[in-house]
Write a protein that holds these residues in place. Structure first.
Motif, mmCIF file in Angstrom:
data_model
loop_
_atom_site.group_PDB
_atom_site.id
_atom_site.type_symbol
_atom_site.label_atom_id
_atom_site.label_comp_id
_atom_site.label_asym_id
_atom_site.label_seq_id
_atom_site.Cartn_x
_atom_site.Cartn_y
_atom_site.Cartn_z
ATOM 1 N N UNK B 403 0.828 -1.200 0.000
ATOM 2 C CA UNK B 403 0.000 0.000 0.000
ATOM 3 C C UNK B 403 0.872 1.264 0.000
ATOM 4 N N UNK B 404 1.822 1.305 0.927
ATOM 5 C CA UNK B 404 2.679 2.480 1.036
ATOM 6 C C UNK B 404 4.105 2.015 1.320
ATOM 7 N N UNK B 405 4.779 1.446 0.301
ATOM 8 C CA UNK B 405 6.074 0.802 0.537
ATOM 9 C C UNK B 405 7.189 1.815 0.791
ATOM 10 N N UNK B 406 8.283 1.312 1.365
ATOM 11 C CA UNK B 406 9.483 2.144 1.498
ATOM 12 C C UNK B 406 9.993 2.487 0.104
ATOM 13 N N UNK B 407 10.607 3.682 -0.009
ATOM 14 C CA UNK B 407 11.118 4.105 -1.311
ATOM 15 C C UNK B 407 12.089 3.076 -1.879
ATOM 16 N N UNK B 408 12.898 2.473 -1.003
ATOM 17 C CA UNK B 408 13.924 1.542 -1.471
ATOM 18 C C UNK B 408 13.315 0.278 -2.064
ATOM 19 N N UNK B 409 12.031 -0.005 -1.763
ATOM 20 C CA UNK B 409 11.419 -1.242 -2.240
ATOM 21 C C UNK B 409 10.933 -1.128 -3.678
ATOM 22 N N UNK B 410 10.884 0.096 -4.216
ATOM 23 C CA UNK B 410 10.419 0.266 -5.588
ATOM 24 C C UNK B 410 11.550 0.061 -6.590
ATOM 25 N N UNK B 411 11.199 -0.373 -7.805
ATOM 26 C CA UNK B 411 12.218 -0.455 -8.845
ATOM 27 C C UNK B 411 12.600 0.972 -9.254
ATOM 28 N N UNK B 412 13.774 1.101 -9.878
ATOM 29 C CA UNK B 412 14.258 2.428 -10.254
ATOM 30 C C UNK B 412 13.250 3.205 -11.081
ATOM 31 N N UNK B 413 12.654 2.536 -12.055
ATOM 32 C CA UNK B 413 11.716 3.206 -12.950
ATOM 33 C C UNK B 413 10.486 3.705 -12.218
ATOM 34 N N UNK B 414 9.950 2.877 -11.341
ATOM 35 C CA UNK B 414 8.739 3.274 -10.643
ATOM 36 C C UNK B 414 9.000 4.387 -9.644
ATOM 37 N N UNK B 415 10.140 4.314 -8.954
ATOM 38 C CA UNK B 415 10.460 5.389 -8.018
ATOM 39 C C UNK B 415 10.662 6.698 -8.787
ATOM 40 N N UNK B 416 11.335 6.614 -9.944
ATOM 41 C CA UNK B 416 11.564 7.835 -10.710
ATOM 42 C C UNK B 416 10.241 8.428 -11.179
#
Lengths: 361, 524
Positions: B403-416
């Motif tokens: 639901x609200x993951x840590x930033x580090x848990x996202x792939x590079x593309x999705x975080x960007x």
């Protein structure tokens, strides 16, 4: 053979939660071994250490007296450490808080009214905060390592207190014993339930401080700022937070709370300024902060645990003739196990055997 | 394929697998490299290329599978062991000490005890031999990125390897420098050495490589002969679907009033190894996208910090954003003027890795959206922050597991996508982005570029700093080049060519320090 620490992909939520308890259990176990090696009956020693100090009401009051400064200091330190500032000098800030707060009853013994005590507490906070601001200034101005400067200032504070208590602040009617005049009752922190024991208001103040700081860390932008700058200074700068202002905030808050603990100890438990006012509370509070997982509410529980090691150490000295230094050993072991458990939650150990690399075929 | 099938391969991997936690970075990789061939390893960021070669070079231990060297199974436990076998590697991120000289850096990896002066002499000879001129006594900290790479290559050649692994060697070079390096590689191949060439630049691979292995999500998805493929067929293999290219609308739109004005920006180096900024002038108008090209480490990071206000200027009029002088304001003060910033590093600069996405929303919005996100005494209104976060996630199609993951848990593309969306959500009048699609998969990159173009077309000024020339040509209205802390005049996109920009990247403008080769070419 070599040992490697390998980061775990996920941390077990269960073990993160029980880690302090695990550390406590391991400390008791280690105590068992130590007492056996010392030739003392281990079970009896453990009983004297951990159970007996809790068996009577007045002893619970003693526990609260010891826990109060530990909690108050640890609450400030937990914020400080969260922000990635390493204040190791709470002991010195505690002492300076005690000195600053004592200025009022010692220099103005006639000033006795409802303002005396609040002013003393305020002075105590300011004294500790000023002491804490020194390593902060050195860090932001000259890029010095705050661990070293804050620690070294502890010795300055201890010797300064010693000089005051034996010199200028010595009670002229005190038969040449070191120590100031005894504080008048208006300058004494009142006991909570005088009929039952001697615990003073310090423990109440400590719990209030923990609650306020907890709210700040959880709900206020300031708490967010602490977490961001502590987790990633560059992201903090990107957010527009100033890391040098945070250094001051962290040191002034933790120094101030240590100073408040100092004046509470002097005006509550002791009642005069002596040449030593702390059995190492400022250092033990570092353990409290970590045992409480750098959470202000966790520090309350952890503060009572550490207070128990002080009382248990005194009890064991009296009943079994074990040196009270064993209490320090216990505190050290506790920190060791807490940090050890935390490390193993985040990493697993791998042993790599054999000579690296030869053709196998 | 045909060149790999005759005789014993120099190096062969069978079912090579590396598991990190629960992720299989490499999954049963079979690959064989014949003597005297240039073999390409293709794949998107995160396809497992670097993990694979790290296992070949002894940096990582394989979880499963084996490596055969000249037909013999081997276990490579350390880079030293790999070198002894005859494997050399040039890393993507250089492993050089900046405070030592080139010769000293070379001496560090050589095992026998040879006096530095002798190493310097050998290195000088070798470098002239291969057309990679190098002064062995120069301090690495003073050298350009291209020159540093030469040290790495010479260092590798000194050990007389049979196989040389090059990890994205051209990502830090100008087109002209890259051409020189290709000549060297051709020559090494003629001497019978094998080269494993890692890249995601398809034209290079087509031009240079004999065979190619394509990786996707840690698996081999194909072997091919690059010369027989087209760039788009290779790209489809890498990405696994047809790549969408972003098309700019036909006519060049009218631009409005200037929204970014930078006047003679100077900045002394903050650390001994950072680049000083020298007299930078730049104007970006409403509706315009200006791209800043340049080889990595020529002052782009320093420039971003100066424009974002992470480093402030002495006078207010040096930087003017959205019509207001703000050189003396910090980053929050500049954001309030309606400016959005997205830095190069996602984790640790644009976001705090250990904090959930919603709290990272607050990171750049706590001042601009103080009215909606903060209450009295600085109480954070979590509901407002979370709903903004949800809005961005929906708008930018951010894929996540919790639901609200840590930033580090996202792939590079999705975080960007999230970080870009965090700023777009405010509809900024000015947007400044450093490396918008660095390390981002093709789908997310297209989504981000589209969003930037849409923002400009709606009347905002957009400044994009990027090392990806294709990207800049795709989205910019004009391209300026940063070299050695200076910024060239912007070249309108209609007049810009790869050659022109490439020369500027090498510092070809008069009065600039230039690489010798580039100078000649520019003069010719």
């Amino acid at each position: 053979m070599r040992i490697e620490l390998i980061k775990r992909p996920q941390q077990s939520a269960l073990f993160s939660a029980v880690s302090p308890l695990l550390a406590l259990g391991l400390t008791v176990l280690a105590g068992f071994v130590i007492f056996s090696l010392l030739g003392k009956p281990p079970l009896e020693a453990l009983y004297i250490y951990f159970v007996e100090p809790l068996s009577e009401t007045w002893q619970l009051h003693e526990l609260a007296i010891k826990a109060a400064p530990l909690i108050m200091i640890a609450v400030g330190l937990s914020v400080c450490y969260r922000s990635n500032n390493w204040n190791i000098g709470a002991e010195g800030q505690f002492i300076l808080g005690g000195i600053a707060g004592s200025l009022i009853p010692i220099l103005m013994p006639g000033f006795q009214n409802f303002l005396t005590l609040p002013l003393m507490l305020l002075f105590g906070f300011i004294g500790g905060a000023a002491m804490g601001a020194v390593p902060a200034l050195l860090k932001t101005r000259f890029n010095t390592n705050e661990i070293l400067t804050s620690l070294m200032l502890v010795y300055v504070a201890q010797l300064f207190l010693d000089w005051l208590a034996r010199g200028v602040f010595r009670d002229p009617n005190g038969n040449n014993f070191p120590g100031s005049i005894r504080f008048p009752s208006a300058a004494r922190l009142p006991e909570i339930i005088p009929s039952q024991g001697s615990a003073h208001l310090g423990i109440v103040l400590a719990v209030i401080a923990a609650a306020i700081v907890w709210v700040m860390m959880k709900y206020l932008l300031r708490g967010f700022e602490v977490k961001v700058l502590g987790g990633s200074p560059r992201a903090g700068r990107f957010a527009g937070f100033s890391s040098s202002r945070m250094v001051f905030f962290a040191f002034i808050l933790s120094g101030g709370l240590a100073g408040l603990a100092g004046i509470c100890e002097v005006s509550g438990a002791i009642g005069q300024l002596r040449e030593t006012i702390s059995p190492g509370y400022g250092f033990a509070a570092i353990i409290v902060a970590f045992l409480g997982r750098l959470n202000p509410l966790g520090a309350i529980a952890a503060g009572f645990v550490l207070a128990l090691t002080y009382l248990g150490g005194e009890g064991a000295q009296m009943s079994l003739g074990i040196s009270d230094k064993v209490a320090r050993v216990y505190q050290g072991l506790l920190l060791f196990f807490v940090l050890g458990c935390d490390t193993l939650i985040h990493y697993r150990i791998r042993l790599v055997f054999g000579d690296p690399v030869k053709a196998q075929g | 394929m045909q060149s790999g099938s005759e005789g014993t391969p120099l190096l062969k991997t069978v079912g090579l697998t590396k598991v990190f936690g629960e992720v299989k970075a490499c999954n049963g990789i079979d690959l064989s490299i014949a003597p005297g061939e240039i073999h390409a390893l293709l794949g998107e960021n995160g396809a497992g290329k670097s993990t694979l070669v790290k296992m070949m070079f002894g940096v990582l231990d394989p979880s499963e599978g084996e490596i055969l060297w000249k037909g013999q199974p081997v276990r490579i436990g350390s880079p030293g062991e790999a070198r002894r076998l005859g494997i050399g590697m040039v890393f993507q991120h250089f492993s050089l000490f900046e405070a030592l000289t080139a010769a000293e850096n070379i001496a560090l990896v050589l095992e026998e005890k040879t006096p530095i002066s002798k190493i310097a002499e050998t290195a000088r000879k070798l470098s002239v031999d291969y057309g990679l001129p190098l002064d062995p006594n120069s301090m690495v900290g003073d050298l350009s990125v291209g020159e540093r790479q030469r040290i790495e290559i010479i260092r590798c050649l000194l050990q007389k390897p049979d196989l040389i692994i090059l990890d994205e060697p051209t990502s830090v070079l100008t087109p002209q420098e890259a051409n020189k390096m290709f000549e060297t590689l051709e020559r090494l191949k003629a001497e019978g050495k094998s080269i494993l060439y890692i890249s995601h630049r398809l034209d290079e691979v087509k031009r240079l490589c004999d065979t190619a292995t394509v990786l996707r999500h840690g698996k081999v998805v194909g072997h091919c002969v690059p010369r027989e493929e087209t760039a788009s067929s290779l790209a489809n293999m890498m990405v696994g679907s047809d790549v969408e290219t972003v098309k700019r609308e036909g006519a060049v739109p009218e631009f409005g009033k200037p929204l970014i004005e930078i006047r003679n920006l100077e900045r002394p180096p903050a650390t001994p190894f950072s680049i000083p900024l020298r007299g930078i002038d730049l104007t970006v108008r409403a509706g315009e996208i200006v791209g800043i090209a340049g080889v990595a480490g020529n002052g782009q990071g320093e420039f971003f910090e100066a424009v974002s206000g992470e480093a402030t200027q002495k006078r207010a009029d040096i930087v003017s954003l959205n019509g207001q002088d703000c050189g003396d304001k910090g980053i929050s003060g500049r954001r309030i003027l309606g400016v959005g910033f997205v830095p190069e590093e996602r984790l640790g600069h644009g976001a705090v890795p250990s904090l959930p996405l919603s709290e990272n929303m607050l990171l750049s919005r706590h001042r601009t959206d103080a009215k909606s996100m903060l209450g009295p005494f600085g109480f954070v209104r979590n509901a407002a922050v979370r709903s903004a976060s949800k809005r961005v996630i929906g708008e930018m199609d951010v894929r996540k597991t919790a639901e609200d993951p840590e930033a580090a848990a996202l792939s590079g593309g999705n975080l960007q996508k999230y970080l870009i969306g965090r700023e777009l959500d405010r509809q900024p009048a000015v947007m400044i982005v450093d490396q918008p699609t660095w390390g981002v998969d093709a789908g997310a990159a297209a989504r981000i570029r589209k969003a930037l173009i849409a923002l400009a077309r709606s009347g905002s000024a957009v400044l994009v700093i990027s090392q990806d020339l294709d990207e800049l040509f795709e989205i910019s209205d004009s391209i300026a080049v940063m070299h050695d802390g200076r910024l060239s005049e912007p070249v309108p996109i209609a007049e810009a060519t790869y050659e022109k920009i490439g020369l500027l990247m090498g510092g070809a403008e008069p009065g600039h320090m230039a690489f010798e080769g580039v100078k000649e070419e520019a003069g010719a």
